[in-house]
Scaffold this motif. Structure first.
Motif, PDB file in Angstrom:
ATOM      1  N   LEU A 170     -11.797 100.650 -22.218  1.00 42.34           N
ATOM      2  CA  LEU A 170     -10.573 100.831 -23.009  1.00 42.34           C
ATOM      3  C   LEU A 170     -10.072 102.267 -22.947  1.00 42.34           C
ATOM      4  CD1 LEU A 170     -11.059  99.024 -26.448  1.00 42.34           C
ATOM      5  CD2 LEU A 170     -10.092  98.128 -24.340  1.00 42.34           C
ATOM      6  N   TYR A 203      -7.244  92.566 -22.140  1.00 37.14           N
ATOM      7  CA  TYR A 203      -5.807  92.532 -22.400  1.00 37.14           C
ATOM      8  C   TYR A 203      -5.500  92.218 -23.864  1.00 37.14           C
ATOM      9  CZ  TYR A 203      -4.844  92.799 -17.423  1.00 37.14           C
ATOM     10  OH  TYR A 203      -4.755  93.230 -16.114  1.00 37.14           O
ATOM     11  N   TYR A 215     -10.042  91.926 -44.251  1.00 34.54           N
ATOM     12  CA  TYR A 215      -9.364  92.406 -43.043  1.00 34.54           C
ATOM     13  C   TYR A 215      -8.385  93.509 -43.434  1.00 34.54           C
ATOM     14  CZ  TYR A 215      -7.521  92.034 -38.271  1.00 34.54           C
ATOM     15  OH  TYR A 215      -7.183  92.277 -36.962  1.00 34.54           O
ATOM     16  N   TYR A 250       7.447  93.569 -19.375  1.00 33.58           N
ATOM     17  CA  TYR A 250       7.249  94.439 -20.537  1.00 33.58           C
ATOM     18  C   TYR A 250       8.168  95.643 -20.414  1.00 33.58           C
ATOM     19  CZ  TYR A 250       2.940  91.720 -20.778  1.00 33.58           C
ATOM     20  OH  TYR A 250       2.020  90.698 -20.817  1.00 33.58           O
ATOM     21  N   GLU A 290       2.064  93.282 -38.033  1.00 32.10           N
ATOM     22  CA  GLU A 290       1.227  94.178 -37.243  1.00 32.10           C
ATOM     23  C   GLU A 290       1.899  95.548 -37.198  1.00 32.10           C
ATOM     24  OE1 GLU A 290      -0.884  92.024 -33.763  1.00 32.10           O
ATOM     25  OE2 GLU A 290       1.230  91.879 -33.356  1.00 32.10           O
ATOM     26  N   THR A 326     -11.399 101.874 -33.575  1.00 29.35           N
ATOM     27  CA  THR A 326     -10.119 102.019 -32.872  1.00 29.35           C
ATOM     28  C   THR A 326      -9.017 102.312 -33.892  1.00 29.35           C
ATOM     29  OG1 THR A 326      -8.616 100.980 -31.275  1.00 29.35           O
ATOM     30  CG2 THR A 326      -9.620  99.525 -32.917  1.00 29.35           C
ATOM     31  N   GLU A 327      -7.774 102.395 -33.411  1.00 31.31           N
ATOM     32  CA  GLU A 327      -6.594 102.582 -34.258  1.00 31.31           C
ATOM     33  C   GLU A 327      -6.668 103.863 -35.101  1.00 31.31           C
ATOM     34  OE1 GLU A 327      -6.574  98.794 -36.306  1.00 31.31           O
ATOM     35  OE2 GLU A 327      -5.665  97.799 -34.583  1.00 31.31           O
ATOM     36  N   GLU A 369      -4.301  90.714 -27.022  1.00 28.95           N
ATOM     37  CA  GLU A 369      -3.320  89.637 -27.219  1.00 28.95           C
ATOM     38  C   GLU A 369      -2.066  89.870 -26.375  1.00 28.95           C
ATOM     39  OE1 GLU A 369      -2.513  91.229 -31.583  1.00 28.95           O
ATOM     40  OE2 GLU A 369      -0.839  89.977 -30.951  1.00 28.95           O
ATOM     41  N   GLU A 370      -2.142  90.794 -25.396  1.00 32.75           N
ATOM     42  CA  GLU A 370      -0.930  91.204 -24.687  1.00 32.75           C
ATOM     43  C   GLU A 370      -0.457  90.202 -23.637  1.00 32.75           C
ATOM     44  OE1 GLU A 370       0.534  93.916 -25.924  1.00 32.75           O
ATOM     45  OE2 GLU A 370      -1.190  93.885 -27.276  1.00 32.75           O
ATOM     46  N   ARG A 371      -1.361  89.369 -23.127  1.00 29.38           N
ATOM     47  CA  ARG A 371      -0.975  88.423 -22.071  1.00 29.38           C
ATOM     48  C   ARG A 371      -1.390  87.005 -22.436  1.00 29.38           C
ATOM     49  NH1 ARG A 371      -2.089  90.736 -16.110  1.00 29.38           N
ATOM     50  NH2 ARG A 371      -1.045  88.777 -15.654  1.00 29.38           N
ATOM     51  N   GLU A 399      -3.280  85.833 -31.076  1.00 32.41           N
ATOM     52  CA  GLU A 399      -2.372  86.869 -31.576  1.00 32.41           C
ATOM     53  C   GLU A 399      -2.724  87.366 -32.972  1.00 32.41           C
ATOM     54  OE1 GLU A 399       1.380  84.880 -31.737  1.00 32.41           O
ATOM     55  OE2 GLU A 399       0.927  83.910 -33.634  1.00 32.41           O
ATOM     56  N   ARG A 400      -3.640  86.697 -33.643  1.00 37.16           N
ATOM     57  CA  ARG A 400      -3.883  87.050 -35.034  1.00 37.16           C
ATOM     58  C   ARG A 400      -4.602  88.384 -35.157  1.00 37.16           C
ATOM     59  NH1 ARG A 400      -6.441  81.437 -36.781  1.00 37.16           N
ATOM     60  NH2 ARG A 400      -7.134  81.557 -34.613  1.00 37.16           N
ATOM     61  N   GLY A 401      -4.152  89.188 -36.081  1.00 42.07           N
ATOM     62  CA  GLY A 401      -4.753  90.501 -36.266  1.00 42.07           C
ATOM     63  C   GLY A 401      -4.016  91.575 -35.488  1.00 42.07           C
ATOM     64  N   THR A 402      -4.485  92.793 -35.612  1.00 44.49           N
ATOM     65  CA  THR A 402      -3.754  93.922 -35.044  1.00 44.49           C
ATOM     66  C   THR A 402      -4.063  94.083 -33.551  1.00 44.49           C
ATOM     67  OG1 THR A 402      -5.470  95.505 -35.642  1.00 44.49           O
ATOM     68  CG2 THR A 402      -3.762  95.089 -37.271  1.00 44.49           C
ATOM     69  N   ARG A 403      -3.088  94.616 -32.827  1.00 38.98           N
ATOM     70  CA  ARG A 403      -3.150  94.615 -31.367  1.00 38.98           C
ATOM     71  C   ARG A 403      -4.305  95.441 -30.802  1.00 38.98           C
ATOM     72  NH1 ARG A 403       1.039  92.513 -28.586  1.00 38.98           N
ATOM     73  NH2 ARG A 403       2.576  91.608 -29.975  1.00 38.98           N
ATOM     74  N   GLU A 404      -4.465  96.636 -31.318  1.00 36.59           N
ATOM     75  CA  GLU A 404      -5.479  97.505 -30.728  1.00 36.59           C
ATOM     76  C   GLU A 404      -6.885  97.029 -31.071  1.00 36.59           C
ATOM     77  OE1 GLU A 404      -3.039  99.810 -32.652  1.00 36.59           O
ATOM     78  OE2 GLU A 404      -2.152 100.938 -30.988  1.00 36.59           O
ATOM     79  N   TYR A 405      -7.034  96.485 -32.271  1.00 34.98           N
ATOM     80  CA  TYR A 405      -8.327  95.892 -32.625  1.00 34.98           C
ATOM     81  C   TYR A 405      -8.598  94.680 -31.738  1.00 34.98           C
ATOM     82  CZ  TYR A 405     -12.088  93.950 -35.469  1.00 34.98           C
ATOM     83  OH  TYR A 405     -13.289  93.435 -35.895  1.00 34.98           O
ATOM     84  N   ASN A 406      -7.549  93.876 -31.482  1.00 38.16           N
ATOM     85  CA  ASN A 406      -7.730  92.728 -30.595  1.00 38.16           C
ATOM     86  C   ASN A 406      -8.068  93.154 -29.173  1.00 38.16           C
ATOM     87  OD1 ASN A 406      -7.424  90.726 -32.470  1.00 38.16           O
ATOM     88  ND2 ASN A 406      -5.235  90.422 -32.110  1.00 38.16           N
ATOM     89  N   LEU A 407      -7.540  94.284 -28.747  1.00 31.77           N
ATOM     90  CA  LEU A 407      -7.883  94.799 -27.426  1.00 31.77           C
ATOM     91  C   LEU A 407      -9.388  95.055 -27.346  1.00 31.77           C
ATOM     92  CD1 LEU A 407      -6.189  95.556 -24.876  1.00 31.77           C
ATOM     93  CD2 LEU A 407      -6.340  97.930 -25.638  1.00 31.77           C
ATOM     94  N   ALA A 408      -9.930  95.588 -28.421  1.00 28.34           N
ATOM     95  CA  ALA A 408     -11.375  95.827 -28.469  1.00 28.34           C
ATOM     96  C   ALA A 408     -12.146  94.506 -28.510  1.00 28.34           C
ATOM     97  CB  ALA A 408     -11.721  96.694 -29.677  1.00 28.34           C
ATOM     98  N   LEU A 409     -11.619  93.521 -29.252  1.00 20.22           N
ATOM     99  CA  LEU A 409     -12.301  92.220 -29.318  1.00 20.22           C
ATOM    100  C   LEU A 409     -12.291  91.536 -27.948  1.00 20.22           C
ATOM    101  CD1 LEU A 409     -10.999  90.788 -32.722  1.00 20.22           C
ATOM    102  CD2 LEU A 409     -13.271  91.715 -32.224  1.00 20.22           C
ATOM    103  N   GLN A 446       2.519  87.307 -39.676  1.00 18.66           N
ATOM    104  CA  GLN A 446       1.830  87.914 -38.538  1.00 18.66           C
ATOM    105  C   GLN A 446       2.152  89.404 -38.456  1.00 18.66           C
ATOM    106  OE1 GLN A 446      -0.343  86.422 -36.847  1.00 18.66           O
ATOM    107  NE2 GLN A 446       0.041  84.237 -37.106  1.00 18.66           N
ATOM    108  N   TYR A 454      -1.267  87.867 -42.323  1.00 17.50           N
ATOM    109  CA  TYR A 454      -1.371  89.325 -42.336  1.00 17.50           C
ATOM    110  C   TYR A 454      -0.076  89.924 -42.874  1.00 17.50           C
ATOM    111  CZ  TYR A 454      -5.213  88.117 -39.275  1.00 17.50           C
ATOM    112  OH  TYR A 454      -6.355  87.563 -38.761  1.00 17.50           O
TER     113      TYR A 454
END
Lengths: 177, 428
Positions: B243, A152, B330, B178, B375, B289-290, A154-156, A115-125, B373, B353
């Motif tokens: 994506l 996915y 970061y 969700y 975001e 991204t973003e 950090e979404e699942r 979950e660490r870090g931002t969601r969309e960046y994590n999606l790319a990771l 955390q 963060y």
């Protein structure tokens, strides 16, 4: 001291807000539109089975080596890394073997992060992680047409909690047949 | 071009089958010590009980902004309901700078709210207005009054009548549910927009407040969808291989910036919504991204890890990228302040963060919220607050911090995780 135009704006805003919740006439219209356009394969709300694409299970299952989907279908990654750990190479090789032996089977590689870090960046990771597995399979001779990558991010999460134990379980790629 | 755009999908069933609510409550975590003292006297009524305490809603709005410190009701000696009845000396003795008085009376179908804003030290009336509203519109009417008072005193347009979109999840693993909600800016009046057993991400308001773009995995893969808020009608805009992520509306509402990986690693693209033509903005082997648009629509900022870790870059459409964050390892998911002179972003450090603000001219980065955390920062349309996602007691909650960092509050939900808040534009 007059506020009449204001009241009207307010009324419009509120009625819009109410409409946002539910529109019964819209409901039937939408239903019929969806019916005519249903060939798109999009189907809202019934998404649970969407990731199962094709199935190599039926043919040859249990008949010869490489004919059964390997039981270990999740591999784990180090923090901020997409490197395949040595202990999971044999797992990947068994999946490569299965896919080579069953050309009609296909797999979705589901990439996940903690979950660490931002969601969309994590999606790319997560995509990068699943991509590393895809490349491994390709080098092992698996046809690209048998493999799809879906991240996915950090979404699942597989495990809840903001601790290293949960993070380690969540940094993973899942083989979904 | 493609039939997809006109293929509106049925969500109204989804919309209407559930009356689920996910109202958020407000916990003020840090008040601004320099906030202006104000007193919002309970509004008089005609003896019949009313569904809403209008004065309390106004008082809560003003306190939440961080600009005002409302006086406790118990500390009020007198409870005048009209400016003519105000004895200014009483309120000067309490160091109150401004005073709001009013009354609510029932009319045929609703209520009439009269209020006045008084300058205590100047012993004068600053505002006096009458609003009529249906009984079920009293909260909205109270937020409008808060907007008027806020602007009259601060000179800044109030954003209390705006809304927030956010995503909730309940459960873990394959059983996770969700939902996408819209609620008033104070977390009340929540309405479910979409429900799915697959992830929903990245809600983004169109500049006119009429539509939401978001990412849904309902087909088993991510796609970008656009949904009308009022009708619930929706269409899938993209379903490229890989994506389909992070939609961001251009200020003119005609284009969406997004992150796509159809050509390899994730890159930034801009899609003209009408023609569905794509313009590729970045082309690099790293992650991009973003994206977010500058208020003038001429440039984008986005996250890229081309330097190793995630940092924020700025690029005009057709220009070349310029790295703009250099503090720490970061920096991600930046959003512009409405004046375009600074950005709010997620800044990662040793303790986790947090939300930070960076002035674009000086490059100076200031940490705003607590480390944890944090975001998904989203800026109020008047630039005074940033709402973001964080954690509290193991659950995802929304937090907000004033743009100067002096005031903050949390918006926890009754159950489940809340995240990815998106603050609407002005809606009137």
């Amino acid at each position: 001291m007059q506020f009449k135009p204001y009241a009207r704006t307010l009324a419009v805003a509120m009625s819009l807000a109410v409409m946002a919740g539910c529109s019964s006439t819209g409901g039937t219209q939408e239903g019929s539109m969806d019916g005519t356009a249903g060939s798109g394969g999009v189907g809202t709300g019934t998404a649970g089975s969407g990731q199962v694409s094709g199935s190599g299970l039926g043919e040859g299952a249990g008949q010869m080596a490489g004919s059964r989907i390997p039981e270990v279908r999740t591999i784990y990654f180090a923090y901020d890394s997409d490197a395949i750990r040595p202990e999971f190479q044999s797992v990947l090789e068994s999946h490569a073997n299965f896919l080579r032996s069953n050309p009609s089977a296909s797999v979705v590689l589901q990439g996940h992060t903690d979950e660490r870090g931002t969601r969309e960046y994590n999606l790319a990771l997560g995509e990068r992680r699943a991509g590393a597995v895809e490349r491994f399979l390709s080098v092992e001779g698996v046809s690209p047409s048998q493999v799809e990558v879906v991240s996915y991010g950090e979404e699942r999460p597989a495990a809840r909690g903001s601790n290293e134990e949960a993070y380690a379980q969540n940094r993973r790629v899942v083989f979904a047949y | 071009m493609r039939a997809l755009m006109t293929t509106w999908l049925a969500t109204v069933l989804l919309l209407c089958t559930s009356l689920a609510q996910a109202d958020l409550t407000i916990d003020i975590t840090r008040g601004n010590e320099r906030a202006t003292p104000i007193a919002v006297v309970p509004f008089a009524d005609d003896g019949q009980s009313l569904p809403q305490d209008v004065a309390q809603i106004i008082s809560d709005d003003l306190e939440r902004s961080g600009y005002f410190a409302p006086l406790d009701r118990e500390a009020m000696f007198a409870k005048p309901s009209s400016g003519d009845d105000v004895s200014f000396g009483d309120w000067q003795a309490l160091d109150t700078r401004y005073l709001v008085v009013g009354r609510v009376s029932r009319t045929g179908g609703g209520v009439e709210i009269q209020y006045e804003l008084m300058n205590v030290s100047g012993e004068s009336r600053m505002l006096g207005e009458v609003i009529t509203a249906g009984q079920d519109q009293m909260r909205a009417a109270a937020h409008r009054i808060s907007d008027q008072i806020f602007e009259e005193i601060t000179g800044i347009r109030g954003a209390f009548s705006t809304r927030i979109a956010y995503v909730t999840s309940q459960g873990v693993g394959d059983a996770t549910a969700y939902q996408l909600f819209i609620a008033d800016a104070d977390g009340r009046n929540s309405q479910q927009v979409l429900s799915s057993d697959q992830p929903i991400m990245s809600p983004a308001w169109s500049p006119d407040g009429g539509k939401l773009a978001y990412v849904s995995f309902e087909s088993g893969r991510p796609g970008i969808y656009v949904q009308e808020v009022a009708s619930g009608r929706r269409a899938r805009l993209t379903s490229f291989e890989g994506l389909n992520s992070a939609p961001a509306w251009s200020p003119d509402g005609r284009r969406l910036a997004m992150a796509l990986s159809k050509d390899g690693q994730p890159d930034i693209y801009v899609m003209d919504i009408g023609s569905q033509n794509l313009q590729r903005i970045t082309n690099s082997p790293s992650i991009e991204t973003e994206p977010a648009w500058a208020p003038d629509g001429n440039s984008l900022i986005y996250t890229s890890d081309r330097s190793g870790g995630p940092q924020v870059y700025r690029q005009t459409l057709g220009g070349s990228p310029e790295r703009i964050t250099f503090t720490g390892n970061y920096n991600a998911r930046a959003r512009f302040a409405p004046d375009g002179e600074s950005i709010f972003l997620i800044h990662g450090g040793a303790n986790g963060y947090r939300v930070a603000k960076q002035d674009l001219e000086s490059g100076r980065l200031v940490e705003l919220g607590d480390a944890g955390q944090a975001e998904s920062p989203s800026v109020a349309p008047n630039g005074t607050m940033v709402i973001f996602a964080t954690q509290q007691g193991g659950n995802g909650v929304l937090g907000a911090v004033s743009a100067d960092g002096r005031a903050s509050f949390r918006l926890p939900a009754a159950q489940g995780d809340v995240r990815e808040p998106a603050w609407s534009p002005f809606l009137n």
